[in-house]
Scaffold this motif. Sequence first.
Motif, mmCIF file in Angstrom:
data_model
loop_
_atom_site.group_PDB
_atom_site.id
_atom_site.type_symbol
_atom_site.label_atom_id
_atom_site.label_comp_id
_atom_site.label_asym_id
_atom_site.label_seq_id
_atom_site.Cartn_x
_atom_site.Cartn_y
_atom_site.Cartn_z
ATOM 1 N N VAL A 80 11.509 2.178 -2.705
ATOM 2 C CA VAL A 80 10.227 1.645 -3.169
ATOM 3 C C VAL A 80 10.438 0.785 -4.416
ATOM 4 O O VAL A 80 11.183 1.159 -5.325
ATOM 5 C CB VAL A 80 9.281 2.819 -3.518
ATOM 6 N N PHE A 81 9.798 -0.375 -4.459
ATOM 7 C CA PHE A 81 9.635 -1.107 -5.721
ATOM 8 C C PHE A 81 8.328 -0.636 -6.351
ATOM 9 O O PHE A 81 8.305 -0.232 -7.501
ATOM 10 C CB PHE A 81 9.647 -2.620 -5.473
ATOM 11 N N ALA A 82 7.271 -0.687 -5.590
ATOM 12 C CA ALA A 82 5.969 -0.139 -5.980
ATOM 13 C C ALA A 82 5.213 0.139 -4.695
ATOM 14 O O ALA A 82 5.359 -0.605 -3.724
ATOM 15 C CB ALA A 82 5.188 -1.115 -6.840
ATOM 16 N N CYS A 83 4.441 1.217 -4.685
ATOM 17 C CA CYS A 83 3.743 1.546 -3.439
ATOM 18 C C CYS A 83 2.477 2.344 -3.739
ATOM 19 O O CYS A 83 2.524 3.348 -4.442
ATOM 20 C CB CYS A 83 4.658 2.351 -2.513
ATOM 21 N N GLU A 84 1.382 1.875 -3.200
ATOM 22 C CA GLU A 84 0.104 2.587 -3.280
ATOM 23 C C GLU A 84 -0.220 3.098 -1.894
ATOM 24 O O GLU A 84 -0.103 2.354 -0.921
ATOM 25 C CB GLU A 84 -0.997 1.628 -3.757
ATOM 26 N N MET A 85 -0.608 4.356 -1.826
ATOM 27 C CA MET A 85 -0.807 4.911 -0.479
ATOM 28 C C MET A 85 -2.003 5.849 -0.416
ATOM 29 O O MET A 85 -2.486 6.359 -1.421
ATOM 30 C CB MET A 85 0.465 5.588 0.017
ATOM 31 N N ILE A 86 -2.454 6.017 0.808
ATOM 32 C CA ILE A 86 -3.514 6.963 1.123
ATOM 33 C C ILE A 86 -2.979 7.882 2.216
ATOM 34 O O ILE A 86 -2.441 7.398 3.224
ATOM 35 C CB ILE A 86 -4.773 6.243 1.654
ATOM 36 N N ILE A 87 -3.102 9.164 2.001
ATOM 37 C CA ILE A 87 -2.746 10.141 3.026
ATOM 38 C C ILE A 87 -4.029 10.895 3.372
ATOM 39 O O ILE A 87 -4.681 11.456 2.485
ATOM 40 C CB ILE A 87 -1.676 11.144 2.545
#
Length: 142
Positions: A111-118
């Motif tokens: 990852v460099f940058a990661c926004e997520m929804i679980i």
Amino acid sequence: MLKEVTTGKIFMGRLNHGEDLLEALTRLCQELKIGLGRIEALGAVQRAVLGFYDQDEKVYRTVVLHQPLEIVHLLGNVSLKEGVPFVHAHVALADHSGQTFGGHLYPGTPVFACEMIIQSLEGASLHREREPTTGLPLWRRE
Ligand code: ZN
């Protein structure tokens, strides 16, 4: 084979720089005890390993992309494999020119940058096991 499920809790957050994208998502689902769910994410990776399933040989071929890439879209599901939460994710990744690459997400994608929804889902369980026609670990018919 269809199962009706209902929406459970939704978790939003970001992953740490340098974490392996697939391993981090898997670890989060295991820690949160999400055995059924869906995942979406966007951001960027430092490089990537993608899989393409060879339907004749019934093996995954991997493609290694040695470059920074934008995560245009990551879509994944969570189910049980050998009794533990397992993340199956596909990604579309774009390079500096906007050209996109896509495939089955493999470990080896930091990852460099990661926004997520679980999003956890409730009301059913899905278990993976090897399906002979495709050779893939698909959801068991129950
Ligand atoms: Zn896949």
